[in-house]
Write a protein that holds these residues in place. Sequence first.
Motif, PDB file in Angstrom:
ATOM      1  N   PHE A  88      29.963  39.742  39.163  1.00  0.00           N
ATOM      2  CA  PHE A  88      29.889  39.940  40.612  1.00  0.00           C
ATOM      3  C   PHE A  88      29.871  41.436  40.849  1.00  0.00           C
ATOM      4  CE2 PHE A  88      34.298  39.320  39.369  1.00  0.00           C
ATOM      5  CZ  PHE A  88      34.923  40.441  39.888  1.00  0.00           C
ATOM      6  N   ASN A  89      29.516  41.851  42.055  1.00  0.00           N
ATOM      7  CA  ASN A  89      29.474  43.285  42.360  1.00  0.00           C
ATOM      8  C   ASN A  89      30.886  43.857  42.358  1.00  0.00           C
ATOM      9  OD1 ASN A  89      26.698  43.372  42.657  1.00  0.00           O
ATOM     10  ND2 ASN A  89      26.776  42.919  44.850  1.00  0.00           N
ATOM     11  N   ALA A  90      31.090  44.853  41.491  1.00  0.00           N
ATOM     12  CA  ALA A  90      32.406  45.475  41.375  1.00  0.00           C
ATOM     13  C   ALA A  90      32.221  46.942  41.018  1.00  0.00           C
ATOM     14  CB  ALA A  90      33.237  44.778  40.309  1.00  0.00           C
ATOM     15  N   ASN A 112      33.553  50.462  39.184  1.00  0.00           N
ATOM     16  CA  ASN A 112      34.150  50.686  37.864  1.00  0.00           C
ATOM     17  C   ASN A 112      35.655  50.444  37.900  1.00  0.00           C
ATOM     18  OD1 ASN A 112      31.702  51.305  36.754  1.00  0.00           O
ATOM     19  ND2 ASN A 112      31.982  53.516  36.850  1.00  0.00           N
ATOM     20  N   ASN A 113      36.316  50.923  38.956  1.00  0.00           N
ATOM     21  CA  ASN A 113      37.768  50.755  39.049  1.00  0.00           C
ATOM     22  C   ASN A 113      38.158  49.293  39.253  1.00  0.00           C
ATOM     23  OD1 ASN A 113      38.492  53.472  38.652  1.00  0.00           O
ATOM     24  ND2 ASN A 113      37.916  53.935  40.754  1.00  0.00           N
ATOM     25  N   GLU A 114      37.355  48.554  40.019  1.00  0.00           N
ATOM     26  CA  GLU A 114      37.624  47.124  40.185  1.00  0.00           C
ATOM     27  C   GLU A 114      37.457  46.400  38.847  1.00  0.00           C
ATOM     28  OE1 GLU A 114      36.335  46.611  44.871  1.00  0.00           O
ATOM     29  OE2 GLU A 114      34.902  46.090  43.310  1.00  0.00           O
ATOM     30  N   ALA A 115      36.441  46.780  38.076  1.00  0.00           N
ATOM     31  CA  ALA A 115      36.244  46.182  36.755  1.00  0.00           C
ATOM     32  C   ALA A 115      37.420  46.521  35.836  1.00  0.00           C
ATOM     33  CB  ALA A 115      34.928  46.661  36.150  1.00  0.00           C
ATOM     34  N   GLU A 116      37.941  47.746  35.938  1.00  0.00           N
ATOM     35  CA  GLU A 116      39.110  48.131  35.133  1.00  0.00           C
ATOM     36  C   GLU A 116      40.336  47.301  35.523  1.00  0.00           C
ATOM     37  OE1 GLU A 116      39.636  50.182  32.580  1.00  0.00           O
ATOM     38  OE2 GLU A 116      37.611  50.993  32.462  1.00  0.00           O
ATOM     39  N   LEU A 160      33.337  34.951  37.589  1.00  0.00           N
ATOM     40  CA  LEU A 160      32.325  34.765  38.623  1.00  0.00           C
ATOM     41  C   LEU A 160      32.783  35.289  39.978  1.00  0.00           C
ATOM     42  CD1 LEU A 160      31.169  31.155  37.672  1.00  0.00           C
ATOM     43  CD2 LEU A 160      30.126  33.337  37.034  1.00  0.00           C
ATOM     44  N   HIS A 161      34.093  35.426  40.149  1.00  0.00           N
ATOM     45  CA  HIS A 161      34.662  35.875  41.417  1.00  0.00           C
ATOM     46  C   HIS A 161      35.799  36.850  41.135  1.00  0.00           C
ATOM     47  CE1 HIS A 161      32.493  32.590  43.303  1.00  0.00           C
ATOM     48  NE2 HIS A 161      33.012  31.778  42.396  1.00  0.00           N
TER      49      HIS A 161
END
Length: 181
Positions: free
Chosen positions: A10-12, A14-18, A114-115
């Motif tokens: 999903f759209n994230a 870099n910090n959200e992915a971390e 996915l979310h």
Amino acid sequence: MAEYALRVDFNASNNEAEYEALLARLSLVTELGAKKLKVYSDSQLVVEQVNGTYEAKELRMKRYLEKVRVKLNGMGEVEVLQVPGGMNNHADSLSKMASKETHDFGSVYAEILLHPSIDEKQVMEIPVRPNWIDPIVRYLKDEILPEDKSAARRLFAKAAHYVLHGSKLYKRSYTWPYSDA
């Protein structure tokens, strides 16, 4: 040593992915029963927010931080450290592998999100109270009738319209398939 790759589908940022990676690691070590933990991340922002040096300003970052703190609260001794980006080659290779479209990760355990974890639905527990089905199930399962003779007669007549399969009660029908009670 177990290798774990996380793919954020999903759209994230870099910090959200971390944060997603941190939450996944914390869930994994919680299941394994770890009491002492060192977590390394190459995101200075995430490390400093978790350690309390930086304040989370954006709503999404606040929600991620709160979720991490809730997970950390039940754990023993936890140290969150920053590792410089160039010193994180193995984690970078796992990240690149997880970002590919293939679903073959070899011996590496991989999870595809996915979310966002912070968008989980809130679940409210509803207390179980006695209802009209309970006496019918009790009669059909254990042949227990009320002490009162007229109540027992009514329950016996009502129960004739139902059938119990496993623990599920169905309304009996001769011309249609069973329907949920």
